[in-house]
Motif scaffolding. Structure first.
Motif, PDB file in Angstrom:
ATOM      1  N   SER A  41      41.943  34.914  62.653  1.00 17.46           N
ATOM      2  CA  SER A  41      41.354  36.105  63.287  1.00 17.46           C
ATOM      3  C   SER A  41      40.238  36.699  62.439  1.00 17.46           C
ATOM      4  CB  SER A  41      42.435  37.170  63.522  1.00 17.46           C
ATOM      5  OG  SER A  41      42.870  37.731  62.288  1.00 17.46           O
ATOM      6  N   ASN A  42      40.082  36.200  61.215  1.00 16.16           N
ATOM      7  CA  ASN A  42      39.050  36.733  60.332  1.00 16.16           C
ATOM      8  C   ASN A  42      37.761  35.914  60.359  1.00 16.16           C
ATOM      9  OD1 ASN A  42      40.750  38.802  59.297  1.00 16.16           O
ATOM     10  ND2 ASN A  42      41.783  37.286  58.016  1.00 16.16           N
ATOM     11  N   GLY A  43      37.729  34.866  61.162  1.00 15.09           N
ATOM     12  CA  GLY A  43      36.554  34.003  61.219  1.00 15.09           C
ATOM     13  C   GLY A  43      35.674  34.282  62.421  1.00 15.09           C
ATOM     14  N   GLY A  44      34.464  33.801  62.352  1.00 13.38           N
ATOM     15  CA  GLY A  44      33.514  33.997  63.438  1.00 13.38           C
ATOM     16  C   GLY A  44      33.965  33.472  64.788  1.00 13.38           C
ATOM     17  N   PRO A  45      34.595  32.294  64.855  1.00 11.33           N
ATOM     18  CA  PRO A  45      35.030  31.773  66.156  1.00 11.33           C
ATOM     19  C   PRO A  45      35.930  32.732  66.930  1.00 11.33           C
ATOM     20  CG  PRO A  45      35.137  30.049  64.506  1.00 11.33           C
ATOM     21  CD  PRO A  45      34.818  31.315  63.771  1.00 11.33           C
ATOM     22  N   PHE A  46      36.763  33.487  66.219  1.00  6.17           N
ATOM     23  CA  PHE A  46      37.632  34.466  66.889  1.00  6.17           C
ATOM     24  C   PHE A  46      36.789  35.472  67.665  1.00  6.17           C
ATOM     25  CE2 PHE A  46      39.442  38.709  66.951  1.00  6.17           C
ATOM     26  CZ  PHE A  46      40.736  38.521  67.409  1.00  6.17           C
ATOM     27  N   HIS A  47      35.821  36.075  66.999  1.00  5.10           N
ATOM     28  CA  HIS A  47      35.040  37.142  67.618  1.00  5.10           C
ATOM     29  C   HIS A  47      34.114  36.613  68.712  1.00  5.10           C
ATOM     30  CE1 HIS A  47      36.590  39.869  64.578  1.00  5.10           C
ATOM     31  NE2 HIS A  47      36.355  38.908  63.693  1.00  5.10           N
ATOM     32  N   GLU A  48      33.486  35.500  68.465  1.00  7.69           N
ATOM     33  CA  GLU A  48      32.596  34.924  69.467  1.00  7.69           C
ATOM     34  C   GLU A  48      33.365  34.541  70.734  1.00  7.69           C
ATOM     35  OE1 GLU A  48      31.250  31.745  67.103  1.00  7.69           O
ATOM     36  OE2 GLU A  48      29.760  32.917  65.992  1.00  7.69           O
ATOM     37  N   SER A  49      34.537  33.946  70.542  1.00 11.76           N
ATOM     38  CA  SER A  49      35.327  33.470  71.679  1.00 11.76           C
ATOM     39  C   SER A  49      35.890  34.623  72.490  1.00 11.76           C
ATOM     40  CB  SER A  49      36.466  32.575  71.193  1.00 11.76           C
ATOM     41  OG  SER A  49      35.956  31.492  70.447  1.00 11.76           O
ATOM     42  N   HIS A  50      36.369  35.656  71.805  1.00 18.60           N
ATOM     43  CA  HIS A  50      36.902  36.814  72.526  1.00 18.60           C
ATOM     44  C   HIS A  50      35.778  37.551  73.261  1.00 18.60           C
ATOM     45  CE1 HIS A  50      40.559  36.089  70.283  1.00 18.60           C
ATOM     46  NE2 HIS A  50      41.161  37.043  70.957  1.00 18.60           N
ATOM     47  N   ASN A  51      34.617  37.621  72.630  1.00 20.23           N
ATOM     48  CA  ASN A  51      33.496  38.324  73.256  1.00 20.23           C
ATOM     49  C   ASN A  51      33.052  37.644  74.542  1.00 20.23           C
ATOM     50  OD1 ASN A  51      31.302  40.374  73.157  1.00 20.23           O
ATOM     51  ND2 ASN A  51      30.022  38.538  73.002  1.00 20.23           N
ATOM     52  N   VAL A  52      32.789  36.343  74.479  1.00 17.99           N
ATOM     53  CA  VAL A  52      32.295  35.645  75.665  1.00 17.99           C
ATOM     54  C   VAL A  52      33.380  35.541  76.735  1.00 17.99           C
ATOM     55  CG1 VAL A  52      32.852  33.264  74.975  1.00 17.99           C
ATOM     56  CG2 VAL A  52      30.850  33.702  76.399  1.00 17.99           C
ATOM     57  N   SER A  53      34.637  35.396  76.329  1.00 20.11           N
ATOM     58  CA  SER A  53      35.729  35.308  77.300  1.00 20.11           C
ATOM     59  C   SER A  53      35.898  36.624  78.050  1.00 20.11           C
ATOM     60  CB  SER A  53      37.040  34.935  76.597  1.00 20.11           C
ATOM     61  OG  SER A  53      36.957  33.651  76.022  1.00 20.11           O
ATOM     62  N   SER A  54      35.722  37.732  77.331  1.00 21.11           N
ATOM     63  CA  SER A  54      35.795  39.039  77.980  1.00 21.11           C
ATOM     64  C   SER A  54      34.590  39.276  78.876  1.00 21.11           C
ATOM     65  CB  SER A  54      35.876  40.140  76.921  1.00 21.11           C
ATOM     66  OG  SER A  54      35.830  41.418  77.523  1.00 21.11           O
ATOM     67  N   LEU A  55      33.417  38.927  78.369  1.00 16.39           N
ATOM     68  CA  LEU A  55      32.172  39.141  79.112  1.00 16.39           C
ATOM     69  C   LEU A  55      32.180  38.408  80.443  1.00 16.39           C
ATOM     70  CD1 LEU A  55      29.317  40.422  78.843  1.00 16.39           C
ATOM     71  CD2 LEU A  55      28.572  38.236  77.881  1.00 16.39           C
ATOM     72  N   TRP A  56      32.697  37.169  80.427  1.00  9.95           N
ATOM     73  CA  TRP A  56      32.698  36.331  81.629  1.00  9.95           C
ATOM     74  C   TRP A  56      34.044  36.339  82.363  1.00  9.95           C
ATOM     75  CZ3 TRP A  56      30.075  31.601  78.833  1.00  9.95           C
ATOM     76  CH2 TRP A  56      28.736  31.920  78.586  1.00  9.95           C
ATOM     77  N   LYS A  57      34.984  37.162  81.867  1.00  5.13           N
ATOM     78  CA  LYS A  57      36.325  37.266  82.483  1.00  5.13           C
ATOM     79  C   LYS A  57      36.961  35.883  82.668  1.00  5.13           C
ATOM     80  CE  LYS A  57      35.622  41.716  84.790  1.00  5.13           C
ATOM     81  NZ  LYS A  57      36.346  42.406  83.701  1.00  5.13           N
TER      82      LYS A  57
END
Length: 321
Positions: free
Chosen positions: A152-168
């Protein structure tokens, strides 16, 4: 959580069998790893079984899963057969991946197990891609992505959660927080106590779950899966759990980075004991299932032992260059 659910007695027996199948499989793999029969890195999930069993109960057959390097439990909870599972870890031709994947890269696509990922955090962007494919193809599936606390401390966590939320996207992110990234305490590596709080930054639900309680995990996972299937986007589940064995490569279950007292305190919360209590399972029922599971594991070991080694001629087959 000690609350009973509306599960039938037969369902409790089934859940107990699943949990013990994972545990006995992992214990046997650890035993053979120490003997040198299982090569490469091996990461067992003894103690963490409630997460895989609970999440698995919330999924439909058509749904898919992406696992971590500690992925045996996730493969088994999707219905992988014991014999080819064990053969794969032995590096045999009859293994799920013809002996080429081993422990950290095991795959069983026909059962919805899209793969264990050897790199920390690697599965999350792949899960976002799978979620996008599901949405575009309108298959009605849900993708569950497991990851450890330190991921959860790496970039993939934040990028993946962001795009997944953005695109539902229909993705459920499940953090198996066993409190340690190899030997580093989450208290020393993570700036917040609950990883689930990070969901707020992406406008999605974040839920903390008792990861030693199959029923609690199942309830939370069902809500997240149903939300994803309705097209409302991802959720983040943080399952607080604990591994009873070492991280990998034969390191001891405690010391120098964690104490025997800490391990013993978590063993008192063993998911196995709680499930027996919740289901009101009798000693006779427990003993019968334990015996049947042990026999099935031994049969899988014999199958793996007797299976042939891969032929050198197929070494470069199924490989992308």
């Amino acid at each position: 959580m000690n609350k009973r659910s509306d599960f039938s007695r037969d369902k409790f027996l089934e859940l107990y069998r699943k949990l013990m199948t994972i545990r006995r499989f992992e214990e046997k793999v650890d035993e053979f790893f120490r003997q040198g029969k299982v090569v490469g890195a091996v990461h067992t999930s003894v103690g963490q079984e409630a997460v895989a069993v609970g999440v698995g109960e919330a999924l439909e057959k058509k749904d898919v899963v992406i696992a971590t390097h500690r992925g045996h439990a996730h493969c088994l909870m999707r219905g992988a057969e014991l014999k080819p599972m064990m053969a794969e870890l032995f590096g045999k031709a009859t293994g799920l991946c013809k002996g080429k994947g081993g422990s950290m890269h095991i795959v069983d696509v026909k059962n919805g197990m899209l793969g264990a990922m050897g790199i920390v955090g690697e599965g999350m962007p792949i899960a976002a891609g799978v979620g996008l494919a599901i949405k575009m193809q309108k298959t009605g599936q849900v993708c569950v992505c497991f990851f450890g606390d330190n991921a959860s401390n790496g970039g993939p966590f934040h990028e993946s959660h962001n795009v997944s939320s953005l695109w539902k996207l229909p993705v459920v992110f499940v953090s198996e927080n066993n409190l340690y990234g190899i030997s580093v305490s989450a208290k020393k590596s993570t700036s917040i106590e609950d990883i689930a709080d990070r969901a707020k930054g992406y406008g999605i639900p974040g839920v903390v779950v008792d990861g030693m309680d199959v029923l609690a995990v199942c309830r939370a996972a069902k809500e997240a899966v149903e939300r994803a299937r309705r097209g409302e986007g991802p959720s983040l589940l943080e399952c607080k759990t604990y591994r009873f064995l070492g991280h990998s490569r034969g390191d001891p279950p405690y010391g120098p980075y964690r104490t025997k007292e800490e391990l013993d305190s978590w063993k008192k919360r063993d998911a196995r004991l709680l499930l027996i209590k919740q289901g009101g399972l009798t000693p006779e029922e427990v003993a019968r299932i334990d015996q049947e599971v042990s026999e099935a594991i031994e049969e899988a070991v014999r199958y793996a032992d007797e299976s042939p080694q891969p032929d050198i001629q197929v070494a470069l087959q199924d490989i992308y260059a």
